[in-house]
Design an enzyme around this catalytic site. Sequence first.
Site, PDB file in Angstrom:
ATOM      1  N   TYR A  91       0.822  -1.216   0.000  1.00  0.00           N
ATOM      2  CA  TYR A  91       0.000   0.000   0.000  1.00  0.00           C
ATOM      3  C   TYR A  91       0.858   1.269   0.000  1.00  0.00           C
ATOM      4  CZ  TYR A  91      -4.246  -2.543  -0.138  1.00  0.00           C
ATOM      5  OH  TYR A  91      -5.260  -3.339  -0.592  1.00  0.00           O
ATOM      6  N   ARG A  94       1.580   1.807  -3.564  1.00  0.00           N
ATOM      7  CA  ARG A  94       0.390   2.293  -4.291  1.00  0.00           C
ATOM      8  C   ARG A  94       0.075   3.750  -3.934  1.00  0.00           C
ATOM      9  NH1 ARG A  94      -3.599  -1.794  -4.052  1.00  0.00           N
ATOM     10  NH2 ARG A  94      -4.966  -0.258  -5.011  1.00  0.00           N
ATOM     11  N   ASN A 129     -12.555   2.790  -7.368  1.00  0.00           N
ATOM     12  CA  ASN A 129     -11.133   3.123  -7.243  1.00  0.00           C
ATOM     13  C   ASN A 129     -10.820   3.716  -5.876  1.00  0.00           C
ATOM     14  OD1 ASN A 129     -11.103   2.326  -9.844  1.00  0.00           O
ATOM     15  ND2 ASN A 129     -10.868   4.361 -10.731  1.00  0.00           N
ATOM     16  N   ASP A 131      -7.839   5.479  -5.530  1.00  0.00           N
ATOM     17  CA  ASP A 131      -6.699   6.360  -5.788  1.00  0.00           C
ATOM     18  C   ASP A 131      -6.972   7.840  -5.545  1.00  0.00           C
ATOM     19  OD1 ASP A 131      -8.182   7.188  -8.097  1.00  0.00           O
ATOM     20  OD2 ASP A 131      -7.211   5.655  -9.331  1.00  0.00           O
ATOM     21  N   HIS A 146     -14.926   1.237  -2.366  1.00  0.00           N
ATOM     22  CA  HIS A 146     -13.908   0.321  -1.827  1.00  0.00           C
ATOM     23  C   HIS A 146     -12.877   1.019  -0.951  1.00  0.00           C
ATOM     24  CE1 HIS A 146     -14.779  -2.683  -5.356  1.00  0.00           C
ATOM     25  NE2 HIS A 146     -15.715  -2.699  -4.427  1.00  0.00           N
ATOM     26  N   CYS A 154      -8.115   2.091  12.372  1.00  0.00           N
ATOM     27  CA  CYS A 154      -7.451   1.414  13.480  1.00  0.00           C
ATOM     28  C   CYS A 154      -8.077   0.030  13.659  1.00  0.00           C
ATOM     29  CB  CYS A 154      -7.616   2.245  14.757  1.00  0.00           C
ATOM     30  SG  CYS A 154      -6.935   1.409  16.197  1.00  0.00           S
ATOM     31  N   CYS A 195      -2.191   3.686  15.818  1.00  0.00           N
ATOM     32  CA  CYS A 195      -3.210   4.672  16.186  1.00  0.00           C
ATOM     33  C   CYS A 195      -2.678   5.565  17.311  1.00  0.00           C
ATOM     34  CB  CYS A 195      -4.453   3.914  16.655  1.00  0.00           C
ATOM     35  SG  CYS A 195      -5.784   4.956  17.239  1.00  0.00           S
ATOM     36  N   GLY A 235     -14.585   1.931 -17.539  1.00  0.00           N
ATOM     37  CA  GLY A 235     -13.307   1.312 -17.174  1.00  0.00           C
ATOM     38  C   GLY A 235     -13.373   0.332 -16.031  1.00  0.00           C
ATOM     39  N   ASN A 261     -15.177   1.317 -22.487  1.00  0.00           N
ATOM     40  CA  ASN A 261     -14.100   0.396 -22.137  1.00  0.00           C
ATOM     41  C   ASN A 261     -13.245   0.145 -23.374  1.00  0.00           C
ATOM     42  OD1 ASN A 261     -12.578  -1.958 -21.062  1.00  0.00           O
ATOM     43  ND2 ASN A 261     -14.168  -2.015 -19.502  1.00  0.00           N
TER      44      ASN A 261
HETATM   45  C1  BJW Z   1     -10.057   0.849 -19.782  1.00  0.00           C
HETATM   46  C2  BJW Z   1      -8.911   1.552 -20.043  1.00  0.00           C
HETATM   47  C3  BJW Z   1      -9.097   2.803 -20.612  1.00  0.00           C
HETATM   48  C4  BJW Z   1      -8.274  -0.261 -19.186  1.00  0.00           C
HETATM   49  N1  BJW Z   1     -10.331   3.247 -20.863  1.00  0.00           N
HETATM   50  N2  BJW Z   1     -11.276   1.289 -20.037  1.00  0.00           N
HETATM   51  C5  BJW Z   1     -20.964 -13.014  -5.777  1.00  0.00           C
HETATM   52  C6  BJW Z   1     -20.474 -13.988  -6.625  1.00  0.00           C
HETATM   53  C7  BJW Z   1     -19.138 -14.361  -6.566  1.00  0.00           C
HETATM   54  C8  BJW Z   1     -18.267 -13.782  -5.655  1.00  0.00           C
HETATM   55  C9  BJW Z   1     -18.747 -12.809  -4.828  1.00  0.00           C
HETATM   56  C10 BJW Z   1     -20.078 -12.451  -4.885  1.00  0.00           C
HETATM   57  N3  BJW Z   1     -20.278 -11.470  -3.971  1.00  0.00           N
HETATM   58  C11 BJW Z   1     -19.083 -11.212  -3.358  1.00  0.00           C
HETATM   59  C12 BJW Z   1     -18.146 -12.023  -3.862  1.00  0.00           C
HETATM   60  C13 BJW Z   1     -16.715 -12.071  -3.450  1.00  0.00           C
HETATM   61  C14 BJW Z   1     -15.917 -10.916  -3.977  1.00  0.00           C
HETATM   62  C15 BJW Z   1     -15.973 -10.914  -5.506  1.00  0.00           C
HETATM   63  O1  BJW Z   1     -16.686 -10.190  -6.149  1.00  0.00           O
HETATM   64  N4  BJW Z   1     -15.154 -11.725  -6.109  1.00  0.00           N
HETATM   65  C16 BJW Z   1     -15.124 -11.777  -7.585  1.00  0.00           C
HETATM   66  C17 BJW Z   1     -13.690 -11.574  -8.050  1.00  0.00           C
HETATM   67  C18 BJW Z   1     -15.762 -13.037  -8.034  1.00  0.00           C
HETATM   68  N5  BJW Z   1     -16.426  -9.635  -3.469  1.00  0.00           N
HETATM   69  C19 BJW Z   1     -16.110  -9.218  -2.262  1.00  0.00           C
HETATM   70  O2  BJW Z   1     -15.378  -9.873  -1.534  1.00  0.00           O
HETATM   71  C20 BJW Z   1     -16.687  -7.892  -1.805  1.00  0.00           C
HETATM   72  N6  BJW Z   1     -17.287  -8.082  -0.559  1.00  0.00           N
HETATM   73  C21 BJW Z   1     -18.530  -8.553  -0.402  1.00  0.00           C
HETATM   74  O3  BJW Z   1     -19.300  -8.649  -1.331  1.00  0.00           O
HETATM   75  O4  BJW Z   1     -18.841  -8.901   0.884  1.00  0.00           O
HETATM   76  C22 BJW Z   1     -19.910  -9.806   1.099  1.00  0.00           C
HETATM   77  C23 BJW Z   1     -19.551 -11.207   0.550  1.00  0.00           C
HETATM   78  C24 BJW Z   1     -18.256 -11.693   0.670  1.00  0.00           C
HETATM   79  C25 BJW Z   1     -17.933 -12.967   0.156  1.00  0.00           C
HETATM   80  C26 BJW Z   1     -18.889 -13.726  -0.495  1.00  0.00           C
HETATM   81  C27 BJW Z   1     -20.201 -13.206  -0.626  1.00  0.00           C
HETATM   82  C28 BJW Z   1     -20.520 -11.928  -0.100  1.00  0.00           C
HETATM   83  C29 BJW Z   1     -15.576  -6.885  -1.606  1.00  0.00           C
HETATM   84  C30 BJW Z   1     -14.913  -6.522  -2.870  1.00  0.00           C
HETATM   85  C31 BJW Z   1     -13.793  -5.552  -2.611  1.00  0.00           C
HETATM   86  C32 BJW Z   1     -12.955  -5.423  -3.829  1.00  0.00           C
HETATM   87  N7  BJW Z   1     -11.743  -4.887  -3.506  1.00  0.00           N
HETATM   88  C33 BJW Z   1     -10.786  -4.684  -4.566  1.00  0.00           C
HETATM   89  C34 BJW Z   1      -9.407  -4.587  -3.963  1.00  0.00           C
HETATM   90  C35 BJW Z   1      -9.214  -3.304  -3.316  1.00  0.00           C
HETATM   91  C36 BJW Z   1      -7.843  -3.372  -2.783  1.00  0.00           C
HETATM   92  C37 BJW Z   1      -6.963  -2.370  -3.362  1.00  0.00           C
HETATM   93  O5  BJW Z   1      -7.277  -1.597  -4.261  1.00  0.00           O
HETATM   94  O6  BJW Z   1      -5.880  -2.437  -2.863  1.00  0.00           O
HETATM   95  O7  BJW Z   1     -11.121  -3.551  -5.329  1.00  0.00           O
HETATM   96  S1  BJW Z   1     -10.730  -5.967  -5.779  1.00  0.00           S
HETATM   97  C38 BJW Z   1     -10.280  -4.952  -7.103  1.00  0.00           C
HETATM   98  O8  BJW Z   1     -11.282  -5.167  -8.101  1.00  0.00           O
HETATM   99  C39 BJW Z   1     -10.423  -3.511  -6.594  1.00  0.00           C
HETATM  100  C40 BJW Z   1     -11.287  -2.909  -7.665  1.00  0.00           C
HETATM  101  O9  BJW Z   1     -11.983  -1.806  -7.140  1.00  0.00           O
HETATM  102  C41 BJW Z   1     -12.164  -4.042  -8.098  1.00  0.00           C
HETATM  103  C42 BJW Z   1     -12.789  -3.879  -9.439  1.00  0.00           C
HETATM  104  O10 BJW Z   1     -11.816  -3.901 -10.438  1.00  0.00           O
HETATM  105  P1  BJW Z   1     -11.958  -2.917 -11.657  1.00  0.00           P
HETATM  106  O11 BJW Z   1     -11.948  -1.529 -11.190  1.00  0.00           O
HETATM  107  O12 BJW Z   1     -13.075  -3.323 -12.506  1.00  0.00           O
HETATM  108  O13 BJW Z   1     -10.519  -3.133 -12.403  1.00  0.00           O
HETATM  109  P2  BJW Z   1     -10.077  -4.274 -13.415  1.00  0.00           P
HETATM  110  O14 BJW Z   1      -8.599  -4.262 -13.471  1.00  0.00           O
HETATM  111  O15 BJW Z   1     -10.717  -5.554 -13.115  1.00  0.00           O
HETATM  112  O16 BJW Z   1     -10.679  -3.789 -14.812  1.00  0.00           O
HETATM  113  C43 BJW Z   1     -10.189  -2.642 -15.467  1.00  0.00           C
HETATM  114  C44 BJW Z   1     -11.066  -2.424 -16.701  1.00  0.00           C
HETATM  115  O17 BJW Z   1     -10.659  -1.211 -17.295  1.00  0.00           O
HETATM  116  C45 BJW Z   1     -10.924  -3.519 -17.758  1.00  0.00           C
HETATM  117  O18 BJW Z   1     -12.232  -3.886 -18.209  1.00  0.00           O
HETATM  118  C46 BJW Z   1     -10.157  -2.839 -18.876  1.00  0.00           C
HETATM  119  O19 BJW Z   1     -10.506  -3.333 -20.176  1.00  0.00           O
HETATM  120  C47 BJW Z   1     -10.584  -1.416 -18.703  1.00  0.00           C
HETATM  121  N8  BJW Z   1      -9.638  -0.409 -19.189  1.00  0.00           N
HETATM  122  N9  BJW Z   1      -7.821   0.742 -19.637  1.00  0.00           N
HETATM  123  C48 BJW Z   1     -11.403   2.413 -20.556  1.00  0.00           C
HETATM  124  N10 BJW Z   1      -8.019   3.564 -20.929  1.00  0.00           N
HETATM  125 ZN    ZN Z   2      -7.249   3.164  17.710  1.00  0.00          ZN
END
Ligand code: BJW
Ligand code: ZN
Length: 289
Positions: A91, A94, A129, A131, A146, A154, A195, A235, A261
């Site tokens: 982090y 990042r 995002n 960022d 997120h 903390c 903290c 995106g 996208n």
């Molecule tokens: C361009 C471009 C340009 C490039 N112009 N476009 C139901 C079914 C299955 C699983 C689950 C479910 N419900 C929950 C889950 C589990 C899990 C999940 O979804 N897993 C999947 C991977 C299957 N979800 C969770 O755990 C969430 N919690 C939750 O739901 O709690 C209750 C629960 C838990 C468990 C089971 C059931 C319920 C929490 C999710 C938190 C996500 N956190 C992250 C990490 C953050 C950490 C960090 O940043 O350090 O967040 S994951 C990561 O992915 C990050 C992002 O915000 C997130 C989304 O990604 P994003 O933004 O879409 O990026 P990319 O890289 O995937 O895509 C980029 C896109 O841009 C691409 O399409 C490119 O083509 C495009 N692009 N350049 C336009 N110039």
């Molecule tokens: Zn504290």
Amino acid sequence: MCIYISGRINYSLASHNIIKMAIRQSSDMNKFKDALRSAKKVVFLSGAGISAESGIPTFRGAGGLWRKYQASALATPGAFRSSPSLVWEFYHYRREVAAKAQPNAGHIAIANYESKYGTEKEITVITQNVDGLHARAGTKNLIELHGNLYKTRCTKCKEVLINLTNPICAALENRGAPDANVVGSDIPVKELPHCQKCSGLLRPHIVWFGESLDPDILQKAEAAMESCDVCLVVGTSSVVYPAAMFAPQAAARGATVAEFNIEPTPATHDFQFYFEGPCGTTLPTALDG
Ligand code: BJW
Ligand code: ZN
């Protein structure tokens, strides 16, 4: 009942039964602009792709690795429990990358759209995002689903604070190199950020995999999605839940949804409009009135 006309399927909900209806998908920018002009409530749903042109790697694209790790291996409560030092290095890196980055034409087009039309339309930006670039571009009505790289929480008293200090603690200075040859991390826990109130270990205020989203933030995002006339999906790969279901649900109740996208996603065929290309180019065109 399921009707397919042009390969594109729209889901509409009637008495809990999903009826699949076909709607022709379009890349006609003028038609989309007509819909946007008459919209009263507009939502932008953004993901990592909008920051790609600012030099911030996406999660699932090339450059999505830090050292040998996928973000999904480090962005978990388990990873933090087993090596808070490694996760803090990730982090810290990042935070530095995002701090050096500048909002690009996509972020700016959204912020300008809000300042131009924000009095006559309800405009909400929901971002996955962490960022901070939407806020730095000037977006006001922003929901950060997120979390944020520049907030800490903390682990003991749960206080959330903004923290822009770089490095966030002395021990992280010159740490976080993304080089795949760097192995492990050995910063003693007592030297990581703590903290000031209760001495608990701080963690990034980010929603990691398997963690629930903040219920108030989720509720605000759902309310905006449930009432919008037009949604621009920008995106995001649309694979991470719950955000992945927001726009398909809006499309299913008849909202106009347009995806921006560089390549199709699993959700593309749920949407009425698809604009392929870098959103730093396509969004300014779509939003210029
Ligand atoms: C361009 C471009 C340009 C490039 N112009 N476009 C139901 C079914 C299955 C699983 C689950 C479910 N419900 C929950 C889950 C589990 C899990 C999940 O979804 N897993 C999947 C991977 C299957 N979800 C969770 O755990 C969430 N919690 C939750 O739901 O709690 C209750 C629960 C838990 C468990 C089971 C059931 C319920 C929490 C999710 C938190 C996500 N956190 C992250 C990490 C953050 C950490 C960090 O940043 O350090 O967040 S994951 C990561 O992915 C990050 C992002 O915000 C997130 C989304 O990604 P994003 O933004 O879409 O990026 P990319 O890289 O995937 O895509 C980029 C896109 O841009 C691409 O399409 C490119 O083509 C495009 N692009 N350049 C336009 N110039
Ligand atoms: Zn504290």
